[in-house]
Motif scaffolding. Structure first.
Motif, PDB file in Angstrom:
ATOM      1  N   PRO A 176      -4.788  -0.318  -9.302  1.00 19.52           N
ATOM      2  CA  PRO A 176      -3.448  -0.201  -8.404  1.00 19.52           C
ATOM      3  C   PRO A 176      -3.606  -1.050  -7.024  1.00 19.52           C
ATOM      4  O   PRO A 176      -2.639  -1.201  -6.447  1.00 19.52           O
ATOM      5  N   MET A 177      -4.742  -1.702  -6.916  1.00 25.98           N
ATOM      6  CA  MET A 177      -4.924  -2.393  -5.746  1.00 25.98           C
ATOM      7  C   MET A 177      -4.720  -4.063  -5.842  1.00 25.98           C
ATOM      8  O   MET A 177      -4.759  -4.554  -4.765  1.00 25.98           O
ATOM      9  N   SER A 178      -4.666  -4.282  -7.074  1.00 26.70           N
ATOM     10  CA  SER A 178      -4.747  -5.889  -7.261  1.00 26.70           C
ATOM     11  C   SER A 178      -3.715  -6.555  -6.741  1.00 26.70           C
ATOM     12  O   SER A 178      -4.090  -7.621  -6.683  1.00 26.70           O
ATOM     13  N   ALA A 179      -2.556  -6.024  -6.553  1.00 26.11           N
ATOM     14  CA  ALA A 179      -1.221  -6.859  -5.687  1.00 26.11           C
ATOM     15  C   ALA A 179      -1.554  -7.019  -4.278  1.00 26.11           C
ATOM     16  O   ALA A 179      -1.036  -7.768  -3.445  1.00 26.11           O
ATOM     17  N   LEU A 180      -2.751  -6.415  -3.794  1.00 20.91           N
ATOM     18  CA  LEU A 180      -2.890  -6.224  -2.202  1.00 20.91           C
ATOM     19  C   LEU A 180      -3.808  -7.199  -1.794  1.00 20.91           C
ATOM     20  O   LEU A 180      -4.695  -7.352  -2.614  1.00 20.91           O
ATOM     21  N   ASP A 181      -3.540  -7.540  -0.522  1.00 23.55           N
ATOM     22  CA  ASP A 181      -4.668  -8.279  -0.013  1.00 23.55           C
ATOM     23  C   ASP A 181      -5.839  -7.447   0.562  1.00 23.55           C
ATOM     24  O   ASP A 181      -5.687  -6.137   0.389  1.00 23.55           O
ATOM     25  N   ALA A 182      -6.936  -8.057   0.795  1.00 25.07           N
ATOM     26  CA  ALA A 182      -8.228  -7.475   0.951  1.00 25.07           C
ATOM     27  C   ALA A 182      -8.364  -6.426   1.882  1.00 25.07           C
ATOM     28  O   ALA A 182      -8.534  -5.300   1.812  1.00 25.07           O
ATOM     29  N   ARG A 183      -7.520  -6.350   3.226  1.00 25.63           N
ATOM     30  CA  ARG A 183      -7.488  -5.383   3.895  1.00 25.63           C
ATOM     31  C   ARG A 183      -6.696  -4.299   3.491  1.00 25.63           C
ATOM     32  O   ARG A 183      -7.177  -2.999   3.720  1.00 25.63           O
ATOM     33  N   LEU A 184      -5.530  -4.474   3.007  1.00 24.99           N
ATOM     34  CA  LEU A 184      -4.840  -3.298   2.396  1.00 24.99           C
ATOM     35  C   LEU A 184      -5.535  -2.751   1.399  1.00 24.99           C
ATOM     36  O   LEU A 184      -5.355  -1.391   1.222  1.00 24.99           O
TER      37      LEU A 184
ATOM     38  N   GLU B 298      -8.602  -2.197   0.920  1.00 27.78           N
ATOM     39  CA  GLU B 298      -9.823  -1.495   1.632  1.00 27.78           C
ATOM     40  C   GLU B 298      -9.084   0.062   2.029  1.00 27.78           C
ATOM     41  O   GLU B 298      -9.696   1.051   2.007  1.00 27.78           O
ATOM     42  N   ARG B 299      -8.243  -0.316   2.677  1.00 27.49           N
ATOM     43  CA  ARG B 299      -7.476   1.026   3.030  1.00 27.49           C
ATOM     44  C   ARG B 299      -6.992   1.911   1.985  1.00 27.49           C
ATOM     45  O   ARG B 299      -7.047   3.055   2.271  1.00 27.49           O
TER      46      ARG B 299
ATOM     47  N   GLY C  78       0.792  -1.278  -0.081  1.00 29.91           N
ATOM     48  CA  GLY C  78      -0.100  -0.219   0.060  1.00 29.91           C
ATOM     49  C   GLY C  78       0.601   1.203  -0.037  1.00 29.91           C
ATOM     50  O   GLY C  78       0.463   2.270  -0.596  1.00 29.91           O
ATOM     51  N   GLN C  79       2.053   1.441   0.599  1.00 28.35           N
ATOM     52  CA  GLN C  79       2.729   2.458   0.558  1.00 28.35           C
ATOM     53  C   GLN C  79       3.475   2.551  -0.635  1.00 28.35           C
ATOM     54  O   GLN C  79       3.761   3.775  -1.084  1.00 28.35           O
ATOM     55  N   ARG C  80       4.000   1.404  -1.058  1.00 30.29           N
ATOM     56  CA  ARG C  80       4.306   1.470  -2.576  1.00 30.29           C
ATOM     57  C   ARG C  80       3.584   2.247  -3.638  1.00 30.29           C
ATOM     58  O   ARG C  80       3.932   3.055  -4.337  1.00 30.29           O
ATOM     59  N   GLN C  81       2.172   1.862  -3.631  1.00 26.91           N
ATOM     60  CA  GLN C  81       1.399   2.590  -4.490  1.00 26.91           C
ATOM     61  C   GLN C  81       1.067   4.066  -4.214  1.00 26.91           C
ATOM     62  O   GLN C  81       0.923   4.616  -5.016  1.00 26.91           O
ATOM     63  N   ARG C  82       1.243   4.108  -2.935  1.00 27.20           N
ATOM     64  CA  ARG C  82       1.146   5.657  -2.613  1.00 27.20           C
ATOM     65  C   ARG C  82       2.417   6.556  -2.962  1.00 27.20           C
ATOM     66  O   ARG C  82       2.210   7.644  -3.497  1.00 27.20           O
ATOM     67  N   VAL C  83       3.437   5.763  -3.262  1.00 27.72           N
ATOM     68  CA  VAL C  83       4.614   6.500  -3.615  1.00 27.72           C
ATOM     69  C   VAL C  83       4.393   6.786  -5.186  1.00 27.72           C
ATOM     70  O   VAL C  83       4.700   7.760  -5.785  1.00 27.72           O
ATOM     71  N   ALA C  84       3.956   5.586  -5.772  1.00 28.02           N
ATOM     72  CA  ALA C  84       3.675   5.649  -7.228  1.00 28.02           C
ATOM     73  C   ALA C  84       2.593   6.986  -7.494  1.00 28.02           C
ATOM     74  O   ALA C  84       2.951   7.606  -8.408  1.00 28.02           O
ATOM     75  N   ILE C  85       1.469   6.961  -6.501  1.00 33.40           N
ATOM     76  CA  ILE C  85       0.805   8.011  -6.925  1.00 33.40           C
ATOM     77  C   ILE C  85       1.321   9.447  -6.737  1.00 33.40           C
ATOM     78  O   ILE C  85       1.188  10.289  -7.425  1.00 33.40           O
ATOM     79  N   ALA C  86       2.032   9.330  -5.650  1.00 34.86           N
ATOM     80  CA  ALA C  86       3.017  10.706  -5.465  1.00 34.86           C
ATOM     81  C   ALA C  86       3.833  11.159  -6.534  1.00 34.86           C
ATOM     82  O   ALA C  86       3.673  12.387  -7.218  1.00 34.86           O
TER      83      ALA C  86
END
Ligand code: ADP
Ligand code: ADP
Length: 226
Positions: free
Chosen positions: A161-169, A171-172, A138-146
């Protein structure tokens, strides 16, 4: 006012028609999602908007201006792909600063200040000197967004952008992406195969089927197929 418009767009390859008869109008400041099963033409549509592909037929307009033949760098878009394309040998801050190479950032601030603002926007202030492989997905994707937002694009394009993350991440990150979009008021076009995610995050949703949008409506008006 309309930010992005596709007028009867088709993209054909030798053996396949990826999209056909796509007419969409995305409003300024809107969070607009393309949703549908694998192979229905979502990514192709996003690539046509970004300018990575040229349509076989039809017209793409930004703010009413025909951009059909123009390359991505002339379209004022920021793009985030499914798999984080962060540079592993660069810190978080350096990855974000790299995004500043592509255009003049808004507002006459220094690169250093701009990186700080962007990391604050994506809630990663403390991570500036970290290597990407020490971050969560999730943090990596936020860096990519930044990084995508660094040049101050007019439109943000997000492909799964979320497809590599588990369900909890997922949603967050979904809530974080929506908060970033609201804070900036940036026109955002989002691609997902997850209908629940599309309905939760969007102002309007285009449900794609066999290369064509079959419904375009706010989430509460989208009917679900049995
Ligand atoms: P989605 O993103 O909804 O999974 P795509 O836009 O990736 O769908 O693909 C739509 C269709 O176009 C698929 O049948 C896919 O195989 C085909 N397609 C996409 N890109 C190409 C390409 N470069 N060459 C040939 N066929 C392609
Ligand atoms: P996020 O939604 O920000 O990815 P997580 O729930 O994954 O949040 O992580 C919560 C906290 O744990 C983060 O603030 C981060 O500092 C830390 N963290 C998560 N994954 C890692 C990792 N791989 N290496 C170092 N710290 C991590």
């Amino acid at each position: 006012p309309t930010a992005v418009e596709l007028d009867d767009v088709a993209k054909r390859y030798a053996e396949t028609t990826a999209v056909d008869g796509v007419s969409l109008s995305v409003r300024e400041g809107e969070f607009f999602t393309l949703v549908g099963p694998s192979g229905c033409g979502k990514t192709t549509t996003l690539r046509l908007i970004a300018g990575f592909e040229s349509p076989t037929e039809g017209t793409v307009r930004f703010h009413g201006e025909d951009v059909t033949g123009t390359p991505p760098e002339d379209r004022d878009v920021g793009v985030v792909f499914q798999n984080y394309a962060l540079f592993p040998h660069m810190s978080v801050g350096e990855n974000v600063a790299y995004g500043l190479n592509f255009a003049d950032p808004p507002g006459g601030v220094s690169d250093d200040e701009r990186v700080r603002e962007l990391l604050e926007l994506v809630d990663l202030e403390g991570m500036r000197d970290r290597e990407p492989d020490r971050l969560s997905g999730g943090q990596r994707q936020r860096v990519a967004i930044a990084r995508a937002l660094a040049p101050g694009p007019d439109v943000l394009l997000l492909d799964e952008p979320m497809s590599a993350l588990d369900a909890r991440l997922r949603e967050r990150l979904r809530m974080q992406v929506r908060a970033i979009q609201r804070e900036l008021g940036i026109t955002t076009i989002y691609v997902t195969h997850d209908q629940e995610e599309a309905l939760a995050i969007s102002d309007r949703v285009a449900v794609m089927r066999d290369g064509t949008p079959e419904q375009v409506a706010p989430p509460r008006e989208i009917y679900r197929r049995p």
